[in-house]
Scaffold this active site. Structure first.
Site, mmCIF file in Angstrom:
data_model
loop_
_atom_site.group_PDB
_atom_site.id
_atom_site.type_symbol
_atom_site.label_atom_id
_atom_site.label_comp_id
_atom_site.label_asym_id
_atom_site.label_seq_id
_atom_site.Cartn_x
_atom_site.Cartn_y
_atom_site.Cartn_z
ATOM 1 N N THR A 70 0.832 -1.209 0.000
ATOM 2 C CA THR A 70 0.000 0.000 0.000
ATOM 3 C C THR A 70 0.863 1.254 0.000
ATOM 4 O O THR A 70 0.626 2.183 -0.779
ATOM 5 C CB THR A 70 -0.960 -0.008 1.208
ATOM 6 O OG1 THR A 70 -1.899 -1.072 1.029
ATOM 7 C CG2 THR A 70 -1.714 1.308 1.330
ATOM 8 N N ASN A 149 -5.094 -9.728 -7.689
ATOM 9 C CA ASN A 149 -5.128 -10.425 -6.403
ATOM 10 C C ASN A 149 -6.333 -11.336 -6.247
ATOM 11 O O ASN A 149 -6.274 -12.324 -5.531
ATOM 12 C CB ASN A 149 -5.088 -9.400 -5.264
ATOM 13 C CG ASN A 149 -6.078 -8.267 -5.450
ATOM 14 O OD1 ASN A 149 -6.157 -7.662 -6.517
ATOM 15 N ND2 ASN A 149 -6.859 -7.988 -4.417
ATOM 16 N N GLN A 177 1.365 -9.213 -6.153
ATOM 17 C CA GLN A 177 0.902 -10.612 -6.227
ATOM 18 C C GLN A 177 1.760 -11.495 -7.115
ATOM 19 O O GLN A 177 1.771 -12.709 -6.954
ATOM 20 C CB GLN A 177 -0.557 -10.655 -6.725
ATOM 21 C CG GLN A 177 -1.576 -10.179 -5.710
ATOM 22 C CD GLN A 177 -1.715 -11.083 -4.487
ATOM 23 O OE1 GLN A 177 -1.219 -12.209 -4.455
ATOM 24 N NE2 GLN A 177 -2.384 -10.575 -3.475
ATOM 25 N N CYS A 325 -19.729 -8.317 3.090
ATOM 26 C CA CYS A 325 -21.046 -7.700 2.992
ATOM 27 C C CYS A 325 -21.179 -6.675 4.098
ATOM 28 O O CYS A 325 -20.838 -6.925 5.233
ATOM 29 C CB CYS A 325 -22.094 -8.803 3.177
ATOM 30 S SG CYS A 325 -23.717 -8.269 3.657
#
Lengths: 384, 126
Positions: A70, A149, A177, A325
């Site tokens: 990141t 990813n 990745q 979710c």
């Protein structure tokens, strides 16, 4: 617990843990200090920097240590874009949130963000990148990942690099990745870009350390200013324990990589064919194009990915799903949606990713349990 | 985050999973939610001559909390009159299962499913 979520993070290799321990126990200096303890710390830092540079085929000075993927992505995008309040950034639709959200931040500063589409298999077309660059107003940079990813699908990075060179636009590649998971020739495709993000923990190194590979000719505004470490491109005392572990993980991955890739591919392909024959309506994403050897992205109509992850967790298996979710507005995987997959299918994404320490027996156990659980969940579904 | 024990219990051993014939005059069927939103619940009730819910069945597509919410309401509404069943509020379901804020919509959906099933049953009686 059987761990099949290596794309999220890979367990530490013993060699990496040992290298971390060595620094933790005995190297306590600050690599920027001139005295003896400082020089000992500097020696560790320099030697790993040399190793990484050798692995990727660049000069030592081009390796900038960061806190991980990141930060590498943020350093790359911010490094180029912070001096602009206009012009265009091109990012693919399937980038990691660390790229998409960073692009969004810069859009607030006036840079126009355009998203490069993918085809139904999740692949970016280099011709499309060229066309978008020709039409873009003052293109500042292009950011494209090497391997996705979620699906493991590989992007035609060599061709995209060629397009960006031709157009004179810097290219950033998120290679987090793909590092260590491809044969060296294919892997190196990514390292020719102007900026490349890599991370330690996806290859069995410690979490919280990574690197940004930077083209020498590129002037990069630092994201973190301060004492001027890392050639003034990333201030802050380096994470020496992490760096040592990163080096050891990469070293080990270079030694055992060929055999591991073969093993991962065999396990993944076997599992895919077993599940396809047991569950005829199984959807597998990315299997018609080049993809990472360890990743199996699938969905089953009528089953939510999150439900499968939770149920398999209770049964002792760790696997991943696209997104969790929340508040009734399940968005599903943005990667699958970019591929044109309907929302009710993309919310069913389940990602199984094997790794360096996965055994055939574990994959067999997964198959048996998974098929049983799918049958149970389906008996409960009103839409199946 | 740890899974809540009651959610787990309903999730691993759901009560009253199944279907009834939706064309029967004493059966009310409620189908709520949408696959694209991540949750669909189908709740069916069988009501006797005294207006009491004799049996309830559910099928749910969704997360663990959605499955647990629907399983729980089938237990709660059995033996209740339709009016009593209608008085069940989503907050009671959420409290019983200790649902976190991001899962409150699952309890809302369960309450909606009761209303929809009763609605369907009542229409058939008209």
């Amino acid at each position: 617990m059987i761990y099949l979520d290596h794309n999220a993070t890979s367990p530490m290799r013993p060699e990496a843990a040992e290298a971390c321990r060595h620094v933790l126990d005995g190297i306590h200096g600050n690599p920027s200090s001139v005295h003896g303890p400082g020089r000992s710390a500097r020696a560790v830092l320099d030697s790993v920097r040399r190793e990484i540079a050798g692995y990727v085929g660049l000069h030592d000075s081009q390796v900038i240590f960061t806190s991980g993927g990141t930060e590498s992505n943020a350093t790359a995008l911010n490094g180029i874009l912070s001096r602009y309040d206009s012009g265009t950034l091109l990012v693919s639709q399937i980038e990691h949130p660390s790229v998409l959200e960073m692009a969004h931040l810069h859009s607030k500063q006036g840079v126009v963000v355009e998203t490069i589409p993918v085809d139904g298999s999740g692949v970016i077309q280099p011709e499309k990148v060229e066309e978008m660059l020709q039409q873009a107003n003052a293109p500042r940079a292009v950011s494209v990942m090497h391997a996705n990813n979620e699906t493991g699908v590989l992007q035609p990075i060599a061709a995209i690099t060629g397009v960006c060179r031709k157009m004179g636009v810097p290219l950033h590649v998120d290679a987090v990745q793909s590092l260590g998971k491809l044969d060296p020739e294919r892997e190196r495709d990514a390292f020719a870009a102007d900026l490349v993000s890599i991370s330690a923990h996806k290859i069995g190194g410690p979490k919280g350390v990574g690197a940004l590979l930077v083209d020498k000719a590129l002037s990069l505004e630092p994201l973190i200013a301060g004492g001027g470490q890392e050639r003034n491109r990333r201030s802050g005392t380096e994470n020496l324990i992490g760096v040592a572990g990163f080096g050891a993980a990469l070293r080990q991955s270079a030694v055992t990589g060929d055999q591991e890739r073969l093993q991962m591919q065999n396990q993944r392909d076997w599992l895919q064919s077993e599940l396809e024959s047991a569950l005829p309506d199984l959807l597998v994403f990315g299997s018609d194009v080049e993809r990472l050897p360890n990743t199996l992205a699938l969905a089953l109509p009528g089953i939510l990915g999150e439900t499968l992850v939770m149920r398999m967790d209770l049964e002792g298996f760790a696997v991943g799903s696209g997104s969790a979710c929340s508040s009734g507005k399940q968005k599903g995987s943005h990667v699958l949606q970019a591929m044109g997959v309907a929302a009710e299918i993309s919310s069913g994404l389940l990602r199984i990713s094997v790794g360096w320490n996965t055994t055939r027996q574990e994959v067999e156990q997964f198959r048996d349990r998974f098929i049983r659980i799918v049958t149970e969940i389906r008996a409960m579904s009103p839409i199946f | 985050m740890a899974y809540n024990d009651k959610v787990l219990d309903h999730y691993e051993n759901p009560r009253n999973v199944g279907s009834m014939d939706k064309n029967e005059s004493d059966v009310g069927t409620g189908m709520v939610g949408a696959p694209a939103c991540g949750d669909v619940m189908r709740l069916q009730i069988k009501v006797n001559d005294e207006g009491v819910i004799d049996d309830a069945k559910f099928k749910t597509y969704g997360c663990g909390s959605a499955i647990a919410s629907s399983s729980l309401v089938t237990e709660w509404i059995k033996g209740k009159t339709v009016d009593e069943a209608l008085s069940i509020k989503n907050k009671e379901i959420a409290d019983e299962l200790a649902l976190p804020p991001v899962k409150i919509h699952c309890s809302v959906l369960a309450e909606d499913a009761i209303k929809a099933a009763v609605d369907d049953y009542r229409k058939k009686q008209d």
